[in-house]
Motif scaffolding. Structure first.
Motif, PDB file in Angstrom:
ATOM      1  N   GLU A  48       0.845  -1.194   0.000  1.00 48.46           N
ATOM      2  CA  GLU A  48       0.000   0.000   0.000  1.00 48.46           C
ATOM      3  C   GLU A  48       0.883   1.247   0.000  1.00 48.46           C
ATOM      4  O   GLU A  48       1.661   1.488   0.928  1.00 48.46           O
ATOM      5  N   ALA A  49       0.788   2.017  -1.075  1.00 45.79           N
ATOM      6  CA  ALA A  49       1.658   3.174  -1.297  1.00 45.79           C
ATOM      7  C   ALA A  49       1.211   3.885  -2.573  1.00 45.79           C
ATOM      8  O   ALA A  49       0.271   3.448  -3.233  1.00 45.79           O
ATOM      9  N   ASP A  50       1.895   4.966  -2.879  1.00 42.29           N
ATOM     10  CA  ASP A  50       1.712   5.636  -4.160  1.00 42.29           C
ATOM     11  C   ASP A  50       2.750   5.110  -5.143  1.00 42.29           C
ATOM     12  O   ASP A  50       3.894   4.855  -4.752  1.00 42.29           O
ATOM     13  N   TYR A  51       2.335   4.979  -6.396  1.00 40.94           N
ATOM     14  CA  TYR A  51       3.234   4.478  -7.430  1.00 40.94           C
ATOM     15  C   TYR A  51       3.273   5.458  -8.599  1.00 40.94           C
ATOM     16  O   TYR A  51       2.239   5.967  -9.027  1.00 40.94           O
ATOM     17  N   TYR A  52       4.484   5.700  -9.091  1.00 50.75           N
ATOM     18  CA  TYR A  52       4.674   6.634 -10.200  1.00 50.75           C
ATOM     19  C   TYR A  52       5.474   5.960 -11.314  1.00 50.75           C
ATOM     20  O   TYR A  52       6.469   5.276 -11.054  1.00 50.75           O
ATOM     21  N   CYS A  53       5.051   6.202 -12.542  1.00 51.42           N
ATOM     22  CA  CYS A  53       5.846   5.783 -13.683  1.00 51.42           C
ATOM     23  C   CYS A  53       6.666   6.983 -14.151  1.00 51.42           C
ATOM     24  O   CYS A  53       6.393   8.131 -13.777  1.00 51.42           O
ATOM     25  N   SER A  54       7.675   6.716 -14.942  1.00 53.01           N
ATOM     26  CA  SER A  54       8.499   7.772 -15.506  1.00 53.01           C
ATOM     27  C   SER A  54       9.037   7.309 -16.850  1.00 53.01           C
ATOM     28  O   SER A  54       9.264   6.114 -17.058  1.00 53.01           O
TER      29      SER A  54
END
Lengths: 110, 117
Positions: free
Chosen positions: A85-91
């Protein structure tokens, strides 16, 4: 330099698999295999989870995997656990020789 | 231990300037392209700027181009970000990050910049 598009939230029960999409253009995701994914817990710095579309750094659980098709990349988390459980970011690298991040996805473990 | 430690953040008035620093240790700093990434309170990550391993080239996000300058001192293993003409929209936690090839790793813990009158 518009942000890559991610769903605002994704949820799943423990043990389930979830997929987070990341949609860009032919000038970023579609043009290069330089997509990476980051996990960020509240109050913490981002942590690299996947690099170059589908490669997993040493120490990252095999439950995390990545793929790409056209202008869309995906992060798959299998066997969902409470700690995921967390925030996920693509780049992605871009044709302007800059980088762009996704809008971010909050993963909730039900 | 691989480490990046940012400093220099604080409260500044609109139109003011601030210089951020990022001290690196535990890895070959001079071999890494270095970046600044920011995150406004409650918001997502936004790429700001990058500099080549030897400092010979730099790129900026449109939102900061012409106002921010990224630089580095490889002898001191330190990255800098000179921020000028600051606006309230620049309020954010600023991270420095190393890019060995095409991905961001390592990351610092960030330094908070607040632009307010």
């Amino acid at each position: 330099q518009s942000a890559l598009t991610q769903p605002a939230s994704v949820s799943g029960s423990p043990g389930q698999s979830i997929t987070i999409s990341c949609t860009g253009t032919s000038s970023d995701i579609g043009g290069y295999n330089y997509v990476s994914w980051y996990q960020q817990h509240p109050g913490k710095a981002p942590k690299l989870m996947i690099y170059d579309v589908s490669n997993r750094p040493s120490g990252v659980s095999i439950r995390f995997s990545g793929s790409k098709s056209g202008n869309t990349a995906s992060l798959i988390i299998s066997g969902l656990q409470a700690e995921d459980e967390a925030d996920y970011y693509c780049s992605s690298f871009t044709s302007s020789h800059t980088y762009v991040f996704g809008t971010g996805t909050k993963v909730t473990v039900l | 231990e691989v480490q990046l430690v940012e400093s220099g953040g604080g409260l500044v008035q609109p139109g003011g300037s601030l210089r951020l620093s990022c001290a690196a240790s535990g890895f070959s700093f001079s071999n890494y392209w270095m970046h600044w990434v920011r995150q406004a309170p409650g918001e997502g990550l936004v790429w700001v700027a990058r500099i080549t391993h030897d400092g010979s080239g730099a790129n900026y996000a449109d939102s900061v181009n012409g106002r921010f300058i990224i630089s580095r001192d490889n002898a001191k293993n330190t990255l800098y970000l000179q921020m000028n003409s600051l606006t309230v929209e620049d309020t954010a936690l600023y991270y420095c990050a190393g890019v060995p090839v095409t991905w961001f790793d390592p990351w610092g813990q960030g330094t908070l910049v607040t632009v307010s009158s």
